[in-house]
Design an enzyme around this catalytic site. Structure first.
Site, PDB file in Angstrom:
ATOM      1  N   ASN A  84      -6.068  -2.597   1.912  1.00  0.00           N
ATOM      2  CA  ASN A  84      -6.079  -4.049   2.056  1.00  0.00           C
ATOM      3  C   ASN A  84      -7.522  -4.510   2.148  1.00  0.00           C
ATOM      4  O   ASN A  84      -8.397  -3.783   2.621  1.00  0.00           O
ATOM      5  CB  ASN A  84      -5.357  -4.487   3.331  1.00  0.00           C
ATOM      6  CG  ASN A  84      -3.851  -4.479   3.181  1.00  0.00           C
ATOM      7  OD1 ASN A  84      -3.315  -4.423   2.091  1.00  0.00           O
ATOM      8  ND2 ASN A  84      -3.156  -4.537   4.301  1.00  0.00           N
ATOM      9  N   ARG A 141       0.823  -1.217   0.000  1.00  0.00           N
ATOM     10  CA  ARG A 141       0.000   0.000   0.000  1.00  0.00           C
ATOM     11  C   ARG A 141       0.856   1.267   0.000  1.00  0.00           C
ATOM     12  O   ARG A 141       0.615   2.177  -0.799  1.00  0.00           O
ATOM     13  CB  ARG A 141      -0.958   0.019   1.189  1.00  0.00           C
ATOM     14  CG  ARG A 141      -2.066  -1.002   1.064  1.00  0.00           C
ATOM     15  CD  ARG A 141      -2.901  -1.059   2.306  1.00  0.00           C
ATOM     16  NE  ARG A 141      -2.045  -1.515   3.405  1.00  0.00           N
ATOM     17  CZ  ARG A 141      -2.372  -1.436   4.682  1.00  0.00           C
ATOM     18  NH1 ARG A 141      -3.511  -0.906   5.053  1.00  0.00           N
ATOM     19  NH2 ARG A 141      -1.555  -1.883   5.615  1.00  0.00           N
TER      20      ARG A 141
END
Length: 98
Positions: free
Chosen positions: A43, A25
Site C-alpha cells: 500500500n 495485497r
C-alpha cells in the site's frame, strides 16, 4: 512455465481506485504466486497500491489482466505500468506501506 532470462520482464504497477482495505495485497500475492512470479506488493500512503512484478512475459500479462479487475470488493480505476529494473527476492511478498 520454463523460460530463459531473455523472456523475463519486470514491471512496476501503481493501481488506483478502491484498492485499500479490500484485500488487494493478499489477493495479489496469491495470484502472483500461483503464476510463479517474483516481486512484491504494498500500500501507499496516497491510497494506491504499488507492485513490482517479474517473470515470463506471458505470465506477467496474465497477472496484469487480473489486476485490472482486482478482487471482488475492489474497484480498480487505473493501472499505471512502467518498465522496471532491479532484482526481487525469489517468490512474491507483501511489503510495508510507504
Amino acid at each position: 512455465m520454463n523460460s530463459s532470462e531473455a523472456d523475463l520482464v519486470a514491471h512496476r504497477l501503481v493501481i488506483t481506485g478502491k484498492v485499500q482495505g479490500v484485500g488487494f495485497r493478499d489477493w495479489t500475492v496469491r495470484s502472483a504466486r500461483r503464476l510463479g512470479l517474483n516481486g512484491w506488493v504494498r500500500n501507499r500512503l496516497d491510497g494506491s497500491v504499488e507492485a513490482l512484478v517479474i517473470g515470463p512475459a506471458g505470465d506477467v500479462e496474465l497477472l496484469l489482466a487480473s489486476v485490472r479487475r482486482g478482487p471482488p470488493l475492489a474497484r480498480v480505476d487505473a493501472v499505471t505500468i512502467e518498465p522496471a529494473r532491479g532484482v526481487a527476492p525469489d517468490g512474491f511478498t507483501r511489503k510495508p506501506t510507504v
